[in-house]
Design a protein around this motif. Sequence first.
Motif, PDB file in Angstrom:
ATOM      1  N   ASN A  33      51.982 105.062 -18.804  1.00 18.03           N
ATOM      2  CA  ASN A  33      51.010 105.597 -17.843  1.00 18.03           C
ATOM      3  C   ASN A  33      50.972 107.111 -17.973  1.00 18.03           C
ATOM      4  N   GLY A  34      49.762 107.647 -17.979  1.00 19.61           N
ATOM      5  CA  GLY A  34      49.623 109.104 -18.023  1.00 19.61           C
ATOM      6  C   GLY A  34      49.727 109.696 -19.411  1.00 19.61           C
ATOM      7  N   GLY A  60      47.568 109.727 -21.694  1.00 18.12           N
ATOM      8  CA  GLY A  60      46.294 110.300 -22.139  1.00 18.12           C
ATOM      9  C   GLY A  60      45.361 109.294 -22.783  1.00 18.12           C
ATOM     10  N   SER A 105      43.355 106.855 -21.381  1.00 17.83           N
ATOM     11  CA  SER A 105      42.027 106.731 -20.753  1.00 17.83           C
ATOM     12  C   SER A 105      41.180 107.964 -21.042  1.00 17.83           C
ATOM     13  N   GLN A 150      38.760 100.494 -17.409  1.00 16.77           N
ATOM     14  CA  GLN A 150      39.762  99.794 -16.595  1.00 16.77           C
ATOM     15  C   GLN A 150      39.135  99.270 -15.310  1.00 16.77           C
TER      16      GLN A 150
HETATM   17  N1  LIG Z   1      39.992 113.424 -13.547  1.00 13.24           N
HETATM   18  C1  LIG Z   1      41.242 113.899 -13.649  1.00 13.24           C
HETATM   19  N2  LIG Z   1      41.631 114.997 -12.962  1.00 13.24           N
HETATM   20  C2  LIG Z   1      42.885 115.484 -13.047  1.00 13.24           C
HETATM   21  N3  LIG Z   1      43.852 114.959 -13.818  1.00 13.24           N
HETATM   22  C3  LIG Z   1      43.538 113.869 -14.529  1.00 13.24           C
HETATM   23  C4  LIG Z   1      42.230 113.264 -14.482  1.00 13.24           C
HETATM   24  N4  LIG Z   1      42.218 112.188 -15.300  1.00 13.24           N
HETATM   25  C5  LIG Z   1      43.455 112.103 -15.834  1.00 13.24           C
HETATM   26  N5  LIG Z   1      44.253 113.107 -15.386  1.00 13.24           N
HETATM   27  C6  LIG Z   1      45.656 113.356 -15.772  1.00 13.24           C
HETATM   28  O1  LIG Z   1      45.721 113.405 -17.186  1.00 13.24           O
HETATM   29  C7  LIG Z   1      46.884 112.727 -17.674  1.00 13.24           C
HETATM   30  C8  LIG Z   1      46.474 111.619 -18.631  1.00 13.24           C
HETATM   31  O2  LIG Z   1      45.801 110.592 -17.880  1.00 13.24           O
HETATM   32  P1  LIG Z   1      45.143 109.305 -18.541  1.00 13.24           P
HETATM   33  O3  LIG Z   1      44.485 108.539 -17.428  1.00 13.24           O
HETATM   34  O4  LIG Z   1      44.324 109.709 -19.682  1.00 13.24           O
HETATM   35  O5  LIG Z   1      46.422 108.537 -19.064  1.00 13.24           O
HETATM   36  P2  LIG Z   1      46.615 107.005 -19.484  1.00 13.24           P
HETATM   37  O6  LIG Z   1      47.484 107.018 -20.683  1.00 13.24           O
HETATM   38  O7  LIG Z   1      45.299 106.346 -19.600  1.00 13.24           O
HETATM   39  O8  LIG Z   1      47.393 106.396 -18.254  1.00 13.24           O
HETATM   40  P3  LIG Z   1      47.240 104.929 -17.562  1.00 13.24           P
HETATM   41  O9  LIG Z   1      47.961 103.985 -18.455  1.00 13.24           O
HETATM   42  O10 LIG Z   1      47.942 105.125 -16.248  1.00 13.24           O
HETATM   43  O11 LIG Z   1      45.771 104.657 -17.419  1.00 13.24           O
HETATM   44  C9  LIG Z   1      47.635 112.245 -16.446  1.00 13.24           C
HETATM   45  O12 LIG Z   1      48.640 113.193 -16.150  1.00 13.24           O
HETATM   46  C10 LIG Z   1      46.578 112.213 -15.376  1.00 13.24           C
HETATM   47  O13 LIG Z   1      47.144 112.424 -14.107  1.00 13.24           O
END
Ligand SMILES: Nc1ncnc2c1ncn2[C@@H]1O[C@H](COP(=O)(O)OP(=O)(O)OP(=O)(O)O)[C@@H](O)[C@H]1O
Length: 313
Positions: free
Chosen positions: A37-38, A40, A42, A82
């Motif tokens: 999670n987090g 990057g 998404s 998602q």
């Molecule tokens: N719109 C936004 N505003 C501020 N921070 C964001 C935003 N979108 C994502 N982030 C931050 O950017 C980082 C990467 O997020 P992202 O959602 O891309 O990760 P992920 O790998 O898809 O995680 P998950 O498995 O939880 O979906 C995280 O620290 C998240 O909190």
Amino acid sequence: MLLDACDLHKSYGERQAVAGLTFQVAAGEIFGLLGPNGAGKSTTIKMLAGLVRPDRGSVRVAGLELARSACEAKRLVGIVPQELAVYPGLSARDNLAFWGELYGLSGRRLAERIGAVLEVVGLAERGREPVERFSGGMQRRLNLAIGLIHEPRLLLLDEPTVGVDPQSRNRIFEGIEQLSRAGMAIVYTSHYLEEVERLCRRVAIVDGGRLVAEGTPAQLQSGAGHGLVVLTVQQPLEETAGALAALAGVVGVHQEEGSGRVTIAAERPQQVLVAALEVLGKAEIGVLGVQLIESSLEAVFLQLTGRSLRDES
Ligand SMILES: Nc1ncnc2c1ncn2[C@@H]1O[C@H](COP(=O)(O)OP(=O)(O)OP(=O)(O)O)[C@@H](O)[C@H]1O
């Protein structure tokens, strides 16, 4: 290459979500983006779909630069986010018609596409029912069908099986495999190892917005060469951590703060497990749980990032 992502960067304020990702995906290939999670994932998917503009770097789809030819390039891309993008009060067919019309489809062509995508996701028999009667897994399958309605050449899937029952999960997998055989390029993000191991010929491991390794699942596993012993202990290790690190065959010891989880990377994990339990017994440190991970993507991931894929979920 159907997709060419080069040096992608994206920050939200001070937080760097994606910090220099480069990868390519060929037609017919299922490419896995694996990370906790987090990591990057998404944000990357949104940049590939043209929904978020990268701070730096470029995306090309079938040779078209997304930033320059946004309309043309976006028509080639299907995204399955998602979040569900379905209207519960409408039937599956009406949902698909709504999205299809947004892409300029109509008449016979639209009817053909609706029939085809319902087949891919195994909902052909249920197309006329209101979606609110669907199970969560069926709604996710419809979400996938929506991403396919305009017949994209590149499909972006953002953790499409989260919270899905096994039957729907299998149906989603079969659909994805069928699309790949038909020549679609697919990017599949997940934090489930077994999914990327099954589906993806090539996998990139991402952590903190960076690519930490890339290869076939087999290459990544053989590169690691060792497995892991994961222990849950009752109290902090303190100087015992040194004794564990000194055991024969141990490559590294990692303690997760607060959780009592200790991960030992080792060349012969089974022998190391026995020796480690002895060391902990002598130090009177209670062991609540033991897990042995032979060479696997999970082991590779832990070694590369010092973290479990599912830390926060
Ligand atoms: N719109 C936004 N505003 C501020 N921070 C964001 C935003 N979108 C994502 N982030 C931050 O950017 C980082 C990467 O997020 P992202 O959602 O891309 O990760 P992920 O790998 O898809 O995680 P998950 O498995 O939880 O979906 C995280 O620290 C998240 O909190």
